[in-house]
Design an enzyme around this catalytic site. Sequence first.
Site, PDB file in Angstrom:
ATOM      1  N   THR A 173     -36.742   0.046 -15.774  1.00  0.00           N
ATOM      2  CA  THR A 173     -37.589   0.658 -16.784  1.00  0.00           C
ATOM      3  C   THR A 173     -36.890   1.884 -17.372  1.00  0.00           C
ATOM      4  O   THR A 173     -36.071   2.527 -16.722  1.00  0.00           O
ATOM      5  CB  THR A 173     -38.960   1.058 -16.216  1.00  0.00           C
ATOM      6  OG1 THR A 173     -38.812   2.142 -15.297  1.00  0.00           O
ATOM      7  CG2 THR A 173     -39.622  -0.127 -15.529  1.00  0.00           C
ATOM      8  N   GLY A 174     -37.213   2.169 -18.616  1.00  0.00           N
ATOM      9  CA  GLY A 174     -36.598   3.313 -19.281  1.00  0.00           C
ATOM     10  C   GLY A 174     -35.097   3.178 -19.401  1.00  0.00           C
ATOM     11  O   GLY A 174     -34.362   4.121 -19.117  1.00  0.00           O
ATOM     12  N   SER A 221     -31.398   4.202 -22.769  1.00  0.00           N
ATOM     13  CA  SER A 221     -30.367   5.241 -22.857  1.00  0.00           C
ATOM     14  C   SER A 221     -30.200   5.873 -21.482  1.00  0.00           C
ATOM     15  O   SER A 221     -30.923   5.551 -20.534  1.00  0.00           O
ATOM     16  CB  SER A 221     -30.758   6.319 -23.891  1.00  0.00           C
ATOM     17  OG  SER A 221     -31.931   7.003 -23.475  1.00  0.00           O
ATOM     18  N   GLY A 222     -29.239   6.779 -21.372  1.00  0.00           N
ATOM     19  CA  GLY A 222     -29.110   7.639 -20.198  1.00  0.00           C
ATOM     20  C   GLY A 222     -28.952   6.924 -18.881  1.00  0.00           C
ATOM     21  O   GLY A 222     -28.217   5.937 -18.747  1.00  0.00           O
ATOM     22  N   ILE A 223     -29.667   7.427 -17.873  1.00  0.00           N
ATOM     23  CA  ILE A 223     -29.553   6.895 -16.518  1.00  0.00           C
ATOM     24  C   ILE A 223     -29.956   5.427 -16.469  1.00  0.00           C
ATOM     25  O   ILE A 223     -29.286   4.604 -15.842  1.00  0.00           O
ATOM     26  CB  ILE A 223     -30.409   7.736 -15.550  1.00  0.00           C
ATOM     27  CG1 ILE A 223     -29.794   9.130 -15.372  1.00  0.00           C
ATOM     28  CG2 ILE A 223     -30.536   7.033 -14.197  1.00  0.00           C
ATOM     29  CD1 ILE A 223     -30.673  10.085 -14.583  1.00  0.00           C
ATOM     30  N   GLY A 224     -31.057   5.078 -17.127  1.00  0.00           N
ATOM     31  CA  GLY A 224     -31.517   3.693 -17.078  1.00  0.00           C
ATOM     32  C   GLY A 224     -30.515   2.717 -17.643  1.00  0.00           C
ATOM     33  O   GLY A 224     -30.296   1.636 -17.084  1.00  0.00           O
ATOM     34  N   TYR A 251     -43.862  18.515 -14.462  1.00  0.00           N
ATOM     35  CA  TYR A 251     -42.856  17.498 -14.185  1.00  0.00           C
ATOM     36  C   TYR A 251     -42.440  17.532 -12.723  1.00  0.00           C
ATOM     37  O   TYR A 251     -42.326  16.484 -12.071  1.00  0.00           O
ATOM     38  CB  TYR A 251     -41.650  17.719 -15.091  1.00  0.00           C
ATOM     39  CG  TYR A 251     -40.530  16.731 -14.902  1.00  0.00           C
ATOM     40  CD1 TYR A 251     -40.737  15.368 -15.065  1.00  0.00           C
ATOM     41  CD2 TYR A 251     -39.244  17.158 -14.582  1.00  0.00           C
ATOM     42  CE1 TYR A 251     -39.711  14.454 -14.908  1.00  0.00           C
ATOM     43  CE2 TYR A 251     -38.203  16.255 -14.425  1.00  0.00           C
ATOM     44  CZ  TYR A 251     -38.439  14.909 -14.582  1.00  0.00           C
ATOM     45  OH  TYR A 251     -37.416  14.012 -14.418  1.00  0.00           O
TER      46      TYR A 251
END
Length: 266
Positions: free
Chosen positions: A13-14, A17-20, A155
């Site tokens: 999930t997610g 972009s980035g880590i996903g 967060y």
Amino acid sequence: MDLGLSGKRALVTGSSSGIGAAVADVLAAEGADVVVHGRDRDKLEVVAEKVRGHGHRVDLALGDLSTDAGAAEVVRAAGAGGPVDILVNNAGGTDLVPWFDAEPDLWAAAYQVNVVSAVRMIRAFVPAMRERGWGRVVQVGGGLATQPIAMQPQYSAALAARHNLAVSLARELKGTGVTSNVVSPGPIMVEYMRDWLARVGPERGWGTELPEIERRAAAEWVANDVGRYGTPEEVAAAVGYLASRQADYVTGSVLRVDGGFVAAVS
């Protein structure tokens, strides 16, 4: 090392972009079919094209996991291509706000986006993993879960819940062949972090060029022992290990990838 992921199917999930996106790429490189997820089809198509370069099936699932309707659409799209063996709950988000700018509605939204979204995916896919006798659930958490700072308190609290639910799930799944773990990154040089550092670095006297700003930030703001920020690929490597057959004996654990940000002996 052969992570033993050939023939497995993963939902990240997610992952637009980035880590996903990095996690999806690592799992595909290790032989898994992958479902990439996000809310922007154009971004997902770019990631999917790259991940398909490893020669395995890549499906797309679009939807907002913070709502029941959006999550149901993701479950439908992900399940259409076959069973999910590996669930990586990476989707989430934050607002970089001080304590008293974080209104109660923002706290509630942070919990929906970072906690309940993961619960929806767990409820959808983990029972079938248990029936098959093998599966992996990996939450992408963060060091702020255990070592919070004053900024973005909503967060940090949501991350703490994310870590907690992963350990609780491990207890629920004992003896089933399904493991539940957390990868806990420190500050990672993803796009929004790069943009934020470029904006606030000069204001805080950290310099004007990103390498100098990063070095100063890593020493003065969410400091770590390595002296730089991590990369999405470094986090993805840890997820790949926990998803692998080499991690059969690892469950209920938190694997920190944070350059030593969290000062703890356990």
